[in-house]
Design a protein around this motif. Sequence first.
Motif, PDB file in Angstrom:
ATOM      1  N   PHE A  43       0.824  -1.199   0.000  1.00 52.38           N
ATOM      2  CA  PHE A  43       0.000   0.000   0.000  1.00 52.38           C
ATOM      3  C   PHE A  43       0.868   1.263   0.000  1.00 52.38           C
ATOM      4  O   PHE A  43       0.516   2.262  -0.650  1.00 52.38           O
ATOM      5  N   ASP A  44       1.998   1.219   0.694  1.00 50.34           N
ATOM      6  CA  ASP A  44       2.926   2.352   0.637  1.00 50.34           C
ATOM      7  C   ASP A  44       3.475   2.514  -0.777  1.00 50.34           C
ATOM      8  O   ASP A  44       3.608   3.639  -1.282  1.00 50.34           O
ATOM      9  N   TYR A  45       3.796   1.411  -1.414  1.00 49.51           N
ATOM     10  CA  TYR A  45       4.293   1.464  -2.791  1.00 49.51           C
ATOM     11  C   TYR A  45       3.264   2.090  -3.729  1.00 49.51           C
ATOM     12  O   TYR A  45       3.611   2.902  -4.595  1.00 49.51           O
ATOM     13  N   ALA A  46       1.998   1.730  -3.553  1.00 47.68           N
ATOM     14  CA  ALA A  46       0.955   2.249  -4.445  1.00 47.68           C
ATOM     15  C   ALA A  46       0.890   3.767  -4.405  1.00 47.68           C
ATOM     16  O   ALA A  46       0.552   4.407  -5.414  1.00 47.68           O
ATOM     17  N   ASP A  47       1.231   4.358  -3.268  1.00 49.55           N
ATOM     18  CA  ASP A  47       1.205   5.819  -3.161  1.00 49.55           C
ATOM     19  C   ASP A  47       2.323   6.482  -3.954  1.00 49.55           C
ATOM     20  O   ASP A  47       2.305   7.702  -4.139  1.00 49.55           O
ATOM     21  N   THR A  48       3.296   5.696  -4.414  1.00 49.33           N
ATOM     22  CA  THR A  48       4.386   6.253  -5.222  1.00 49.33           C
ATOM     23  C   THR A  48       4.098   6.149  -6.719  1.00 49.33           C
ATOM     24  O   THR A  48       4.903   6.631  -7.522  1.00 49.33           O
ATOM     25  N   ASP A  49       2.987   5.527  -7.081  1.00 48.15           N
ATOM     26  CA  ASP A  49       2.669   5.285  -8.497  1.00 48.15           C
ATOM     27  C   ASP A  49       1.268   5.802  -8.781  1.00 48.15           C
ATOM     28  O   ASP A  49       0.277   5.171  -8.416  1.00 48.15           O
ATOM     29  N   ASP A  50       1.173   6.935  -9.451  1.00 47.33           N
ATOM     30  CA  ASP A  50      -0.127   7.556  -9.726  1.00 47.33           C
ATOM     31  C   ASP A  50      -0.990   6.730 -10.666  1.00 47.33           C
ATOM     32  O   ASP A  50      -2.203   6.966 -10.761  1.00 47.33           O
ATOM     33  N   SER A  51      -0.392   5.765 -11.355  1.00 50.28           N
ATOM     34  CA  SER A  51      -1.185   4.957 -12.278  1.00 50.28           C
ATOM     35  C   SER A  51      -2.033   3.923 -11.547  1.00 50.28           C
ATOM     36  O   SER A  51      -2.960   3.350 -12.128  1.00 50.28           O
ATOM     37  N   ILE A  52      -1.733   3.668 -10.265  1.00 43.95           N
ATOM     38  CA  ILE A  52      -2.493   2.686  -9.481  1.00 43.95           C
ATOM     39  C   ILE A  52      -3.682   3.403  -8.846  1.00 43.95           C
ATOM     40  O   ILE A  52      -3.528   4.232  -7.958  1.00 43.95           O
ATOM     41  N   ARG A  53      -4.868   3.052  -9.277  1.00 44.97           N
ATOM     42  CA  ARG A  53      -6.086   3.706  -8.792  1.00 44.97           C
ATOM     43  C   ARG A  53      -6.995   2.750  -8.040  1.00 44.97           C
ATOM     44  O   ARG A  53      -7.962   3.168  -7.414  1.00 44.97           O
ATOM     45  N   ALA A  54      -6.692   1.457  -8.109  1.00 44.99           N
ATOM     46  CA  ALA A  54      -7.491   0.452  -7.394  1.00 44.99           C
ATOM     47  C   ALA A  54      -6.553  -0.581  -6.792  1.00 44.99           C
ATOM     48  O   ALA A  54      -5.519  -0.923  -7.369  1.00 44.99           O
ATOM     49  N   MET A  55      -6.931  -1.065  -5.604  1.00 49.36           N
ATOM     50  CA  MET A  55      -6.217  -2.146  -4.938  1.00 49.36           C
ATOM     51  C   MET A  55      -7.205  -3.297  -4.792  1.00 49.36           C
ATOM     52  O   MET A  55      -8.256  -3.143  -4.145  1.00 49.36           O
ATOM     53  N   VAL A  56      -6.899  -4.419  -5.399  1.00 48.59           N
ATOM     54  CA  VAL A  56      -7.802  -5.571  -5.370  1.00 48.59           C
ATOM     55  C   VAL A  56      -7.225  -6.629  -4.436  1.00 48.59           C
ATOM     56  O   VAL A  56      -6.109  -7.113  -4.635  1.00 48.59           O
ATOM     57  N   ASN A 103      -7.570   0.966   5.393  1.00 43.46           N
ATOM     58  CA  ASN A 103      -8.772   1.790   5.501  1.00 43.46           C
ATOM     59  C   ASN A 103      -8.553   3.186   4.947  1.00 43.46           C
ATOM     60  O   ASN A 103      -9.453   3.768   4.320  1.00 43.46           O
ATOM     61  N   GLN A 104      -7.379   3.744   5.154  1.00 45.95           N
ATOM     62  CA  GLN A 104      -7.100   5.118   4.763  1.00 45.95           C
ATOM     63  C   GLN A 104      -6.437   5.245   3.398  1.00 45.95           C
ATOM     64  O   GLN A 104      -6.060   6.345   2.998  1.00 45.95           O
ATOM     65  N   ALA A 105      -6.316   4.156   2.666  1.00 44.68           N
ATOM     66  CA  ALA A 105      -5.672   4.201   1.352  1.00 44.68           C
ATOM     67  C   ALA A 105      -6.382   5.191   0.439  1.00 44.68           C
ATOM     68  O   ALA A 105      -7.617   5.260   0.416  1.00 44.68           O
ATOM     69  N   SER A 106      -5.624   5.951  -0.313  1.00 42.47           N
ATOM     70  CA  SER A 106      -6.232   6.902  -1.240  1.00 42.47           C
ATOM     71  C   SER A 106      -6.830   6.205  -2.455  1.00 42.47           C
ATOM     72  O   SER A 106      -7.712   6.740  -3.118  1.00 42.47           O
ATOM     73  N   GLN A 107      -6.360   4.996  -2.740  1.00 44.64           N
ATOM     74  CA  GLN A 107      -6.925   4.230  -3.850  1.00 44.64           C
ATOM     75  C   GLN A 107      -8.261   3.605  -3.436  1.00 44.64           C
ATOM     76  O   GLN A 107      -8.572   3.504  -2.252  1.00 44.64           O
ATOM     77  N   THR A 108      -9.032   3.178  -4.411  1.00 45.28           N
ATOM     78  CA  THR A 108     -10.271   2.445  -4.133  1.00 45.28           C
ATOM     79  C   THR A 108      -9.917   0.981  -3.891  1.00 45.28           C
ATOM     80  O   THR A 108      -9.286   0.335  -4.731  1.00 45.28           O
ATOM     81  N   VAL A 109     -10.292   0.471  -2.733  1.00 44.08           N
ATOM     82  CA  VAL A 109      -9.935  -0.893  -2.326  1.00 44.08           C
ATOM     83  C   VAL A 109     -11.120  -1.818  -2.584  1.00 44.08           C
ATOM     84  O   VAL A 109     -12.227  -1.587  -2.089  1.00 44.08           O
ATOM     85  N   VAL A 110     -10.878  -2.865  -3.356  1.00 43.09           N
ATOM     86  CA  VAL A 110     -11.904  -3.838  -3.716  1.00 43.09           C
ATOM     87  C   VAL A 110     -11.529  -5.183  -3.098  1.00 43.09           C
ATOM     88  O   VAL A 110     -10.402  -5.658  -3.288  1.00 43.09           O
ATOM     89  N   ALA A 111     -12.441  -5.791  -2.369  1.00 34.42           N
ATOM     90  CA  ALA A 111     -12.200  -7.098  -1.760  1.00 34.42           C
ATOM     91  C   ALA A 111     -13.073  -8.145  -2.429  1.00 34.42           C
ATOM     92  O   ALA A 111     -14.285  -7.944  -2.590  1.00 34.42           O
ATOM     93  N   LEU A 112     -12.471  -9.255  -2.822  1.00 36.40           N
ATOM     94  CA  LEU A 112     -13.181 -10.396  -3.398  1.00 36.40           C
ATOM     95  C   LEU A 112     -13.182 -11.500  -2.344  1.00 36.40           C
ATOM     96  O   LEU A 112     -12.129 -12.019  -1.980  1.00 36.40           O
TER      97      LEU A 112
END
Length: 268
Positions: A43-56, A103-112
């Motif tokens: 999740f910390d890594y995702a904040d360094t990459d603007d192309s990541i908009r969703a975390m599945v 919970n506080q991730a700026s990306q949209t988090v999707v759980a399957l």
Amino acid sequence: MSLPVTETLLAEQRDHALHITLNRPQVRNAMSLQMVREIMALFDYADTDDSIRAMVLRGADSHFCAGGDIADMAAARAEAGSGNSDPFQALNREFGRMITRVNQASQTVVALLEGSVLGGGFGLACVSDVAITLSSARFGLPETGLGIPPAQIAPFVARRIGLTQARRLALLGVRCDGEEATRLGIAHECVANADDLAEKLATILAQIRRCAPQASAVTKKLLLDVESTELETLLDRAAADFSRAIQGPEGREGAQAFMQKRNPEWAQ
């Protein structure tokens, strides 16, 4: 910057989504301390990459997560008498830091959600922005039956489904299936099989693509702060956020795309 190396997770970026698979199938993806730290690193890594908009988030081998790792508990018990620090408290609190981070991730988090969604897995589901479950999934908070409280999970469960239902689930240790979990608000939609789950995920990721990433991040923070910030203060901040957005690149592009009857750049 490349993806962090992980041993308990599988991670792959596909288009605008970072897909994270809890990968300890031999224990139904129970969360070890190592897994907790690896999730935070991704999740910390995702904040360094603007192309990541969703975390599945999903689990390997048709299980989401069966809770905490018993091996870590045993190690903490062995360590408990060896010094002044409290290894149980430290272990439990680290999980709380992880679930707060998700919970506080700026990306949209999707759980399957499939198979076992228990304890810590239940808590992780409760901090997703969108949760899709199989009808056959089994949800529960078994902690009190094991002589422990769902310490770091309880606040997030109560926020997700309300105090009344959280009390019932936690104090009785009852299990429910995907349909009941959807009715309670743990999950948002319930599907019958893996093919339907994949189809629903594709639809959700397409919907995320249509939403401006910075506007989504600001909106998510606004919603999360509703319970903790005085209303007038929150509305003042929201007005400032709105002003910055409408005058910023996303606001200008959104207006131009609307007038020109085309998709905005972020939706391409």
